[in-house]
Scaffold this motif. Structure first.
Motif, PDB file in Angstrom:
ATOM      1  N   ARG A 151      -5.757  87.202 -40.645  1.00 50.96           N
ATOM      2  CA  ARG A 151      -4.410  87.755 -40.725  1.00 50.96           C
ATOM      3  C   ARG A 151      -4.450  88.915 -41.714  1.00 50.96           C
ATOM      4  NH1 ARG A 151      -1.343  82.335 -42.497  1.00 50.96           N
ATOM      5  NH2 ARG A 151      -2.991  82.607 -44.039  1.00 50.96           N
ATOM      6  N   LEU A 152      -3.611  89.912 -41.475  1.00 47.50           N
ATOM      7  CA  LEU A 152      -3.489  91.012 -42.413  1.00 47.50           C
ATOM      8  C   LEU A 152      -2.566  90.561 -43.538  1.00 47.50           C
ATOM      9  CD1 LEU A 152      -2.932  93.931 -39.880  1.00 47.50           C
ATOM     10  CD2 LEU A 152      -5.090  93.047 -40.798  1.00 47.50           C
ATOM     11  N   ILE A 153      -3.033  90.648 -44.751  1.00 44.50           N
ATOM     12  CA  ILE A 153      -2.220  90.289 -45.916  1.00 44.50           C
ATOM     13  C   ILE A 153      -1.543  91.573 -46.375  1.00 44.50           C
ATOM     14  CG2 ILE A 153      -2.231  89.299 -48.229  1.00 44.50           C
ATOM     15  CD1 ILE A 153      -3.133  87.387 -45.926  1.00 44.50           C
ATOM     16  N   ALA A 154      -0.196  91.555 -46.414  1.00 48.36           N
ATOM     17  CA  ALA A 154       0.494  92.832 -46.560  1.00 48.36           C
ATOM     18  C   ALA A 154       1.849  92.725 -47.238  1.00 48.36           C
ATOM     19  CB  ALA A 154       0.690  93.436 -45.171  1.00 48.36           C
ATOM     20  N   ASN A 155       2.273  93.874 -47.748  1.00 46.49           N
ATOM     21  CA  ASN A 155       3.661  94.094 -48.134  1.00 46.49           C
ATOM     22  C   ASN A 155       4.321  94.719 -46.919  1.00 46.49           C
ATOM     23  OD1 ASN A 155       3.511  93.306 -50.943  1.00 46.49           O
ATOM     24  ND2 ASN A 155       2.275  95.137 -51.236  1.00 46.49           N
ATOM     25  N   VAL A 156       5.537  94.297 -46.631  1.00 45.40           N
ATOM     26  CA  VAL A 156       6.220  94.759 -45.426  1.00 45.40           C
ATOM     27  C   VAL A 156       7.551  95.387 -45.800  1.00 45.40           C
ATOM     28  CG1 VAL A 156       7.225  94.022 -43.226  1.00 45.40           C
ATOM     29  CG2 VAL A 156       5.066  93.030 -44.016  1.00 45.40           C
ATOM     30  N   PHE A 157       7.812  96.536 -45.181  1.00 48.73           N
ATOM     31  CA  PHE A 157       9.038  97.287 -45.456  1.00 48.73           C
ATOM     32  C   PHE A 157       9.815  97.483 -44.167  1.00 48.73           C
ATOM     33  CE2 PHE A 157       5.799  98.259 -48.515  1.00 48.73           C
ATOM     34  CZ  PHE A 157       6.466  98.163 -49.730  1.00 48.73           C
ATOM     35  N   TYR A 158      11.122  97.305 -44.256  1.00 46.17           N
ATOM     36  CA  TYR A 158      11.990  97.452 -43.089  1.00 46.17           C
ATOM     37  C   TYR A 158      13.251  98.198 -43.508  1.00 46.17           C
ATOM     38  CZ  TYR A 158      14.780  93.564 -44.973  1.00 46.17           C
ATOM     39  OH  TYR A 158      15.567  92.768 -45.766  1.00 46.17           O
ATOM     40  N   ILE A 198      13.635  91.553 -39.338  1.00 46.41           N
ATOM     41  CA  ILE A 198      12.592  92.398 -38.744  1.00 46.41           C
ATOM     42  C   ILE A 198      12.280  92.160 -37.276  1.00 46.41           C
ATOM     43  CG2 ILE A 198      11.493  92.796 -40.986  1.00 46.41           C
ATOM     44  CD1 ILE A 198       9.255  90.824 -40.106  1.00 46.41           C
ATOM     45  N   PHE A 199      12.728  91.045 -36.674  1.00 48.68           N
ATOM     46  CA  PHE A 199      12.326  90.791 -35.292  1.00 48.68           C
ATOM     47  C   PHE A 199      12.826  91.883 -34.359  1.00 48.68           C
ATOM     48  CE2 PHE A 199      12.886  88.931 -31.024  1.00 48.68           C
ATOM     49  CZ  PHE A 199      11.551  88.691 -30.752  1.00 48.68           C
ATOM     50  N   ASN A 200      11.914  92.354 -33.509  1.00 54.39           N
ATOM     51  CA  ASN A 200      12.198  93.397 -32.514  1.00 54.39           C
ATOM     52  C   ASN A 200      12.547  94.740 -33.169  1.00 54.39           C
ATOM     53  OD1 ASN A 200      12.016  93.842 -29.764  1.00 54.39           O
ATOM     54  ND2 ASN A 200      14.208  93.644 -29.462  1.00 54.39           N
ATOM     55  N   LYS A 201      12.111  94.894 -34.417  1.00 54.20           N
ATOM     56  CA  LYS A 201      12.378  96.135 -35.158  1.00 54.20           C
ATOM     57  C   LYS A 201      11.062  96.754 -35.599  1.00 54.20           C
ATOM     58  CE  LYS A 201      16.811  94.418 -36.732  1.00 54.20           C
ATOM     59  NZ  LYS A 201      17.502  93.792 -37.838  1.00 54.20           N
ATOM     60  N   ASN A 202      11.125  98.035 -35.892  1.00 51.20           N
ATOM     61  CA  ASN A 202       9.958  98.738 -36.410  1.00 51.20           C
ATOM     62  C   ASN A 202       9.859  98.516 -37.913  1.00 51.20           C
ATOM     63  OD1 ASN A 202       9.021  99.918 -33.966  1.00 51.20           O
ATOM     64  ND2 ASN A 202      10.735 101.342 -34.067  1.00 51.20           N
ATOM     65  N   VAL A 203       8.641  98.268 -38.365  1.00 51.36           N
ATOM     66  CA  VAL A 203       8.384  98.033 -39.785  1.00 51.36           C
ATOM     67  C   VAL A 203       7.172  98.842 -40.229  1.00 51.36           C
ATOM     68  CG1 VAL A 203       9.384  95.706 -39.805  1.00 51.36           C
ATOM     69  CG2 VAL A 203       6.934  95.990 -39.341  1.00 51.36           C
ATOM     70  N   THR A 204       7.049  98.979 -41.538  1.00 51.35           N
ATOM     71  CA  THR A 204       5.877  99.586 -42.154  1.00 51.35           C
ATOM     72  C   THR A 204       5.131  98.475 -42.877  1.00 51.35           C
ATOM     73  OG1 THR A 204       7.051 101.666 -42.461  1.00 51.35           O
ATOM     74  CG2 THR A 204       5.074 101.324 -43.807  1.00 51.35           C
ATOM     75  N   VAL A 205       3.849  98.350 -42.577  1.00 56.27           N
ATOM     76  CA  VAL A 205       3.025  97.284 -43.129  1.00 56.27           C
ATOM     77  C   VAL A 205       1.963  97.912 -44.028  1.00 56.27           C
ATOM     78  CG1 VAL A 205       1.442  95.403 -42.548  1.00 56.27           C
ATOM     79  CG2 VAL A 205       3.441  95.837 -41.101  1.00 56.27           C
ATOM     80  N   GLN A 206       1.997  97.548 -45.302  1.00 57.33           N
ATOM     81  CA  GLN A 206       0.999  98.018 -46.262  1.00 57.33           C
ATOM     82  C   GLN A 206      -0.057  96.918 -46.372  1.00 57.33           C
ATOM     83  OE1 GLN A 206       2.055  97.855 -50.403  1.00 57.33           O
ATOM     84  NE2 GLN A 206       0.942  99.738 -50.839  1.00 57.33           N
ATOM     85  N   VAL A 207      -1.147  97.093 -45.632  1.00 56.27           N
ATOM     86  CA  VAL A 207      -2.200  96.077 -45.578  1.00 56.27           C
ATOM     87  C   VAL A 207      -3.036  96.141 -46.847  1.00 56.27           C
ATOM     88  CG1 VAL A 207      -4.196  95.233 -44.297  1.00 56.27           C
ATOM     89  CG2 VAL A 207      -2.285  96.301 -43.061  1.00 56.27           C
ATOM     90  N   LEU A 208      -3.162  94.991 -47.520  1.00 54.32           N
ATOM     91  CA  LEU A 208      -3.963  94.916 -48.738  1.00 54.32           C
ATOM     92  C   LEU A 208      -5.365  94.395 -48.453  1.00 54.32           C
ATOM     93  CD1 LEU A 208      -1.216  93.423 -51.078  1.00 54.32           C
ATOM     94  CD2 LEU A 208      -1.787  95.834 -50.665  1.00 54.32           C
ATOM     95  N   LYS A 209      -5.456  93.425 -47.525  1.00 57.26           N
ATOM     96  CA  LYS A 209      -6.744  92.831 -47.148  1.00 57.26           C
ATOM     97  C   LYS A 209      -6.514  91.924 -45.959  1.00 57.26           C
ATOM     98  CE  LYS A 209      -6.332  88.994 -50.423  1.00 57.26           C
ATOM     99  NZ  LYS A 209      -6.985  88.291 -51.530  1.00 57.26           N
ATOM    100  N   THR A 210      -7.571  91.258 -45.495  1.00 55.28           N
ATOM    101  CA  THR A 210      -7.443  90.220 -44.469  1.00 55.28           C
ATOM    102  C   THR A 210      -7.826  88.895 -45.110  1.00 55.28           C
ATOM    103  OG1 THR A 210      -9.690  90.591 -43.690  1.00 55.28           O
ATOM    104  CG2 THR A 210      -7.940  91.739 -42.517  1.00 55.28           C
ATOM    105  N   ASP A 211      -7.300  87.806 -44.541  1.00 56.69           N
ATOM    106  CA  ASP A 211      -7.671  86.499 -45.068  1.00 56.69           C
ATOM    107  C   ASP A 211      -8.697  85.836 -44.154  1.00 56.69           C
ATOM    108  OD1 ASP A 211      -6.231  85.446 -42.919  1.00 56.69           O
ATOM    109  OD2 ASP A 211      -4.633  84.601 -44.141  1.00 56.69           O
ATOM    110  N   ARG A 212      -9.065  84.623 -44.474  1.00 54.66           N
ATOM    111  CA  ARG A 212     -10.097  83.923 -43.702  1.00 54.66           C
ATOM    112  C   ARG A 212      -9.664  83.604 -42.285  1.00 54.66           C
ATOM    113  NH1 ARG A 212      -9.545  78.621 -47.415  1.00 54.66           N
ATOM    114  NH2 ARG A 212      -7.680  77.785 -46.420  1.00 54.66           N
ATOM    115  N   TYR A 213      -8.354  83.686 -42.021  1.00 52.76           N
ATOM    116  CA  TYR A 213      -7.839  83.460 -40.667  1.00 52.76           C
ATOM    117  C   TYR A 213      -7.656  84.779 -39.909  1.00 52.76           C
ATOM    118  CZ  TYR A 213      -6.722  79.087 -43.022  1.00 52.76           C
ATOM    119  OH  TYR A 213      -6.805  77.938 -43.757  1.00 52.76           O
TER     120      TYR A 213
END
Length: 176
Positions: free
Chosen positions: A97-104, A80-95
């Motif tokens: 960060r977006l917690i997600a499923n990622v598709f490439y 995935i580096f330097n590529k376009n991805v689709t991020v299915q955000v489920l929630k955020t964590d205490r830090y």
């Protein structure tokens, strides 16, 4: 300029509306991966030029200094580096960060690929995903990746062991 400001504001409001204790309806983000932190965390540059941290949902890759940590990070980087991805955000964590499923690529699920290739554990503490469990079971059975080691230590146990070692070291230092 106003449109960019407004879209940024809307994105921030959306992200802030997530509560770490509640499941939210998945949100879809599109963007380009601009940094790989480790096997399960990366930085995403969204279409409105916002950089966000993304943590892959329901899996846990080996920690730095653990076997297969570098292989997991390299796999993610190649995928995935330097590529376009689709991020299915489920929630955020205490830090935050977006917690997600990622598709490439052609809708390939990155979370699934890491478990399938033996580069991550299914994080059952936070997930009841039967697909991830099946992928992990198959990887174990076939001794793929980290499952070549019959005594592979999960990242959460690794972190707990390090925390306990630090606690004991501090305790012993205070006694002396």
């Amino acid at each position: 300029m106003y449109k960019l400001w407004l879209s940024s504001l809307l994105l921030v409001m959306t992200l802030l509306s997530f509560n770490t204790n509640k499941e939210a309806k998945p949100t879809i983000l599109l963007g380009k991966v601009v940094g790989i932190m480790d096997g399960d965390t990366f930085k995403l540059l969204t279409k409105d030029s916002t950089v966000v941290k993304v943590r892959l949902a329901n899996i846990d890759c080996p920690e730095k200094k653990q076997p297969f940590s570098t292989k997991a990070k390299n796999f993610v980087s190649e995928a995935i580096f330097n590529k376009n991805v689709t991020v299915q955000v489920l929630k955020t964590d205490r830090y935050r960060r977006l917690i997600a499923n990622v598709f490439y690529g052609d809708s390939i699920n990155l979370n699934h690929q890491l478990v399938k290739k033996g580069l991550a554990w299914h994080y059952v503490k936070y997930s009841k995903d039967t697909i991830l469990q099946s992928l992990e079971d198959n990887a174990k059975k076939d001794k793929v990746g980290l499952w070549q080691d019959s005594n592979a230590i999960s990242p959460w146990q690794w972190r707990a062991n390090k925390k306990e070692a630090y606690r004991l070291k501090k305790l012993n230092k205070n006694k002396g």
